[in-house]
Design a protein around this motif. Structure first.
Motif, PDB file in Angstrom:
ATOM      1  N   ALA A 126     -14.893 -11.406  -3.351  1.00  0.00           N
ATOM      2  CA  ALA A 126     -15.093 -10.253  -2.473  1.00  0.00           C
ATOM      3  C   ALA A 126     -14.491 -10.535  -1.101  1.00  0.00           C
ATOM      4  CB  ALA A 126     -16.583  -9.945  -2.332  1.00  0.00           C
ATOM      5  N   PHE A 127     -13.653  -9.635  -0.622  1.00  0.00           N
ATOM      6  CA  PHE A 127     -13.118  -9.699   0.740  1.00  0.00           C
ATOM      7  C   PHE A 127     -13.658  -8.485   1.475  1.00  0.00           C
ATOM      8  CE2 PHE A 127     -10.137  -8.557   4.073  1.00  0.00           C
ATOM      9  CZ  PHE A 127      -9.907  -9.781   4.705  1.00  0.00           C
ATOM     10  N   ILE A 128     -14.371  -8.738   2.557  1.00  0.00           N
ATOM     11  CA  ILE A 128     -15.070  -7.669   3.272  1.00  0.00           C
ATOM     12  C   ILE A 128     -14.587  -7.641   4.720  1.00  0.00           C
ATOM     13  CG2 ILE A 128     -17.340  -6.795   3.971  1.00  0.00           C
ATOM     14  CD1 ILE A 128     -18.420  -8.663   1.642  1.00  0.00           C
ATOM     15  N   THR A 129     -14.249  -6.464   5.203  1.00  0.00           N
ATOM     16  CA  THR A 129     -13.868  -6.328   6.607  1.00  0.00           C
ATOM     17  C   THR A 129     -14.640  -5.178   7.233  1.00  0.00           C
ATOM     18  OG1 THR A 129     -12.045  -5.901   8.158  1.00  0.00           O
ATOM     19  CG2 THR A 129     -11.874  -4.917   5.969  1.00  0.00           C
ATOM     20  N   ARG A 130     -14.921  -5.326   8.497  1.00  0.00           N
ATOM     21  CA  ARG A 130     -15.664  -4.273   9.207  1.00  0.00           C
ATOM     22  C   ARG A 130     -14.732  -3.188   9.746  1.00  0.00           C
ATOM     23  NH1 ARG A 130     -16.438  -5.828  14.872  1.00  0.00           N
ATOM     24  NH2 ARG A 130     -18.563  -5.080  14.760  1.00  0.00           N
ATOM     25  N   HIS A 131     -13.431  -3.345   9.511  1.00  0.00           N
ATOM     26  CA  HIS A 131     -12.449  -2.388  10.030  1.00  0.00           C
ATOM     27  C   HIS A 131     -12.017  -1.443   8.911  1.00  0.00           C
ATOM     28  CE1 HIS A 131     -12.253  -4.748  13.706  1.00  0.00           C
ATOM     29  NE2 HIS A 131     -12.097  -5.822  12.959  1.00  0.00           N
ATOM     30  N   ALA A 132     -12.635  -0.296   8.854  1.00  0.00           N
ATOM     31  CA  ALA A 132     -12.345   0.672   7.796  1.00  0.00           C
ATOM     32  C   ALA A 132     -10.881   1.099   7.819  1.00  0.00           C
ATOM     33  CB  ALA A 132     -13.248   1.898   7.954  1.00  0.00           C
ATOM     34  N   GLY A 133     -10.246   1.096   6.660  1.00  0.00           N
ATOM     35  CA  GLY A 133      -8.875   1.570   6.531  1.00  0.00           C
ATOM     36  C   GLY A 133      -7.803   0.573   6.907  1.00  0.00           C
ATOM     37  N   LEU A 134      -8.198  -0.595   7.430  1.00  0.00           N
ATOM     38  CA  LEU A 134      -7.200  -1.534   7.934  1.00  0.00           C
ATOM     39  C   LEU A 134      -6.400  -2.197   6.812  1.00  0.00           C
ATOM     40  CD1 LEU A 134      -6.127  -2.586  10.588  1.00  0.00           C
ATOM     41  CD2 LEU A 134      -7.675  -4.520  10.413  1.00  0.00           C
ATOM     42  N   LEU A 135      -7.042  -2.479   5.676  1.00  0.00           N
ATOM     43  CA  LEU A 135      -6.325  -3.100   4.568  1.00  0.00           C
ATOM     44  C   LEU A 135      -5.209  -2.179   4.066  1.00  0.00           C
ATOM     45  CD1 LEU A 135      -9.194  -4.790   2.515  1.00  0.00           C
ATOM     46  CD2 LEU A 135      -7.440  -5.906   3.907  1.00  0.00           C
ATOM     47  N   LYS A 136      -5.518  -0.905   3.966  1.00  0.00           N
ATOM     48  CA  LYS A 136      -4.485   0.036   3.534  1.00  0.00           C
ATOM     49  C   LYS A 136      -3.382   0.155   4.571  1.00  0.00           C
ATOM     50  CE  LYS A 136      -3.799   4.617   1.567  1.00  0.00           C
ATOM     51  NZ  LYS A 136      -4.425   5.871   1.098  1.00  0.00           N
ATOM     52  N   GLN A 137      -3.779   0.159   5.826  1.00  0.00           N
ATOM     53  CA  GLN A 137      -2.799   0.248   6.915  1.00  0.00           C
ATOM     54  C   GLN A 137      -1.842  -0.946   6.885  1.00  0.00           C
ATOM     55  OE1 GLN A 137      -4.616   0.746  10.793  1.00  0.00           O
ATOM     56  NE2 GLN A 137      -2.826  -0.085  11.824  1.00  0.00           N
ATOM     57  N   ASN A 139      -1.241  -3.049   4.147  1.00  0.00           N
ATOM     58  CA  ASN A 139      -0.610  -3.380   2.875  1.00  0.00           C
ATOM     59  C   ASN A 139       0.079  -2.222   2.163  1.00  0.00           C
ATOM     60  OD1 ASN A 139      -1.477  -6.184   2.787  1.00  0.00           O
ATOM     61  ND2 ASN A 139      -3.532  -5.393   2.451  1.00  0.00           N
ATOM     62  N   SER A 140      -0.211  -1.007   2.581  1.00  0.00           N
ATOM     63  CA  SER A 140       0.300   0.153   1.848  1.00  0.00           C
ATOM     64  C   SER A 140       1.825   0.218   1.859  1.00  0.00           C
ATOM     65  CB  SER A 140      -0.261   1.441   2.452  1.00  0.00           C
ATOM     66  OG  SER A 140       0.316   2.561   1.837  1.00  0.00           O
ATOM     67  N   ILE A 141       2.390   0.512   0.683  1.00  0.00           N
ATOM     68  CA  ILE A 141       3.832   0.746   0.601  1.00  0.00           C
ATOM     69  C   ILE A 141       4.114   2.223   0.332  1.00  0.00           C
ATOM     70  CG2 ILE A 141       4.398  -1.600  -0.148  1.00  0.00           C
ATOM     71  CD1 ILE A 141       4.543  -0.528  -3.010  1.00  0.00           C
ATOM     72  N   GLY A 142       3.032   2.996   0.174  1.00  0.00           N
ATOM     73  CA  GLY A 142       3.177   4.433   0.035  1.00  0.00           C
ATOM     74  C   GLY A 142       3.995   4.877  -1.163  1.00  0.00           C
ATOM     75  N   ALA A 143       3.831   4.173  -2.274  1.00  0.00           N
ATOM     76  CA  ALA A 143       4.588   4.535  -3.482  1.00  0.00           C
ATOM     77  C   ALA A 143       4.008   5.819  -4.089  1.00  0.00           C
ATOM     78  CB  ALA A 143       4.516   3.396  -4.493  1.00  0.00           C
ATOM     79  N   ASP A 160      -3.506   0.603  -3.198  1.00  0.00           N
ATOM     80  CA  ASP A 160      -2.578   0.650  -2.064  1.00  0.00           C
ATOM     81  C   ASP A 160      -3.099  -0.123  -0.863  1.00  0.00           C
ATOM     82  OD1 ASP A 160      -0.032   1.464  -1.414  1.00  0.00           O
ATOM     83  OD2 ASP A 160      -0.668   3.289  -0.392  1.00  0.00           O
ATOM     84  N   ALA A 161      -4.300  -0.665  -0.980  1.00  0.00           N
ATOM     85  CA  ALA A 161      -4.859  -1.481   0.108  1.00  0.00           C
ATOM     86  C   ALA A 161      -4.663  -2.969  -0.156  1.00  0.00           C
ATOM     87  CB  ALA A 161      -6.347  -1.184   0.284  1.00  0.00           C
ATOM     88  N   SER A 162      -4.029  -3.288  -1.281  1.00  0.00           N
ATOM     89  CA  SER A 162      -3.798  -4.678  -1.649  1.00  0.00           C
ATOM     90  C   SER A 162      -2.313  -4.952  -1.734  1.00  0.00           C
ATOM     91  CB  SER A 162      -4.458  -4.982  -3.006  1.00  0.00           C
ATOM     92  OG  SER A 162      -4.030  -6.222  -3.517  1.00  0.00           O
ATOM     93  N   TYR A 163      -1.874  -6.091  -1.231  1.00  0.00           N
ATOM     94  CA  TYR A 163      -0.443  -6.393  -1.272  1.00  0.00           C
ATOM     95  C   TYR A 163       0.026  -6.652  -2.700  1.00  0.00           C
ATOM     96  CZ  TYR A 163      -1.531 -11.392  -1.718  1.00  0.00           C
ATOM     97  OH  TYR A 163      -1.988 -12.615  -2.149  1.00  0.00           O
ATOM     98  N   THR A 164      -0.914  -6.907  -3.621  1.00  0.00           N
ATOM     99  CA  THR A 164      -0.536  -7.096  -5.022  1.00  0.00           C
ATOM    100  C   THR A 164      -0.464  -5.771  -5.772  1.00  0.00           C
ATOM    101  OG1 THR A 164      -2.850  -7.442  -5.658  1.00  0.00           O
ATOM    102  CG2 THR A 164      -1.563  -9.389  -5.108  1.00  0.00           C
TER     103      THR A 164
END
Length: 317
Positions: A126-137, A139-143, A160-164
């Motif tokens: 589990a990876f948890i961050t208190r910054h909502a939307g930041l992972l997508k911001q 890592n997103s490539i917008g495919a 789209d929030a994960s680089y994988t």
């Protein structure tokens, strides 16, 4: 981590603005061998203090120069806590356990592995961050052929929030475990490990056949087995075998390390027990390390069985 040393290092770095600007600090909750926990609250206090200084100092140095000043409070130090091993302590409500993670609510991100201490299926991270939307911001490539916000339930698609882009559904494993045991059940699982390891540490401390390698941590126990000849050598050197941090001479440490390796091999060959030996920074000799993973009962009779087996195969080493 030494929070005072971090404070001093930050102060030195601030003299090198803008060449060097600190941006990330990683703390540990449950190190692999010792099982130690960093003082999260103290680390957060240091980082937030230097964030303020960085914003003031950098703005002051740019004043009067023909450059755009940074936005107000633009410098941030991201604080991450690696709780891969000890992070499952979050499920406990007991004060002595909760204090291990004091300050966690103020960090930027936190990770823990339920497949370790809680026995979830391998692998569950589990990876948890208190910054909502930041992972997508980030890592997103917008495919568009994969992700489209107009789709039903699009907000639950984490790809789209994960680089994988794609990954196994670790969240379902954690959800199922949590649903089955509940917060109280998971907390009890964590607390029982602490309590039984404290009992084992006490047995080791009061036995002339074993010695602790370092202060016991809540979820890790590091120790040595002492054959008769090693006990005699330690006695002649005046080493206190009831100490939590014994000072073992180098020549005896070399012998003790060989005992750890050979005893592990004998136990493995016997088919009766598997237990790892590890290097530890405060001792010259490799020591045995005991941790309790998963929802397996480890009772006082199991403690005695472990100690008896080590004595059975190690007494002549």
């Amino acid at each position: 981590m030494d929070a005072d040393a971090l404070d001093r290092l930050m102060s030195v770095t601030e003299q090198q603005i803008p060449t060097k600007i600190p941006f990330f600090v990683a703390a540990t909750s449950g190190s692999t061998v010792r099982g130690s926990f960093d003082d999260i609250a103290a680390i957060v206090e240091v980082c937030r203090k230097h964030e303020r200084i960085l914003n003031i100092e950098y703005s002051a140095r740019l004043e009067g120069q023909s450059v755009c000043p940074p936005k107000e409070n633009s410098f941030k130090i991201w604080i991450h806590v690696d709780g891969a091993w000890g992070g499952s302590a979050i499920f406990s409500t007991r004060s002595d356990v909760r204090k291990l993670l004091q300050g966690l609510e103020h960090v930027d991100s936190f990770t823990f592995n339920p497949h370790k201490m809680l026995g979830a299926p391998q692998q569950t991270t589990a990876f948890i961050t208190r910054h909502a939307g930041l992972l997508k911001q980030a890592n997103s490539i917008g495919a568009k052929y994969l992700f489209d916000c107009r789709k039903h339930g699009a907000e639950y698609d984490l790809g789209d929030a994960s680089y994988t882009c794609g990954r196994r559904t670790d969240a379902v494993k954690l959800w199922a475990l949590w649903k089955f045991y509940g917060s109280k059940g998971l907390g009890s699982m964590v607390e029982s490990k602490i309590d039984i390891l404290q009992k084992m540490a006490s047995r080791i401390r009061h036995s002339d056949r074993f010695i602790l390698a370092c202060d016991p941590c809540p979820f890790n126990l590091n120790f040595y087995y002492l054959p008769t000849r090693i006990r005699k050598l330690l006695s002649e050197c005046g080493v206190d075998i009831e100490s939590n941090n014994p000072e073992i001479p180098n020549d005896i440490s070399n012998e003790l390390s060989m005992v750890s390796v050979n005893l592990k091999l004998l136990l493995h060959k016997s088919g009766e027990m598997l237990i790892p030996f590890q290097p530890i920074s405060t001792q010259k000799a490799d020591c045995f390390r005991l941790v309790l993973a998963g929802n397996k009962q480890f009772r006082e009779e199991d403690i005695q069985h472990v100690l008896d087996l080590m004595d059975k195969y190690g007494s002549d080493l």
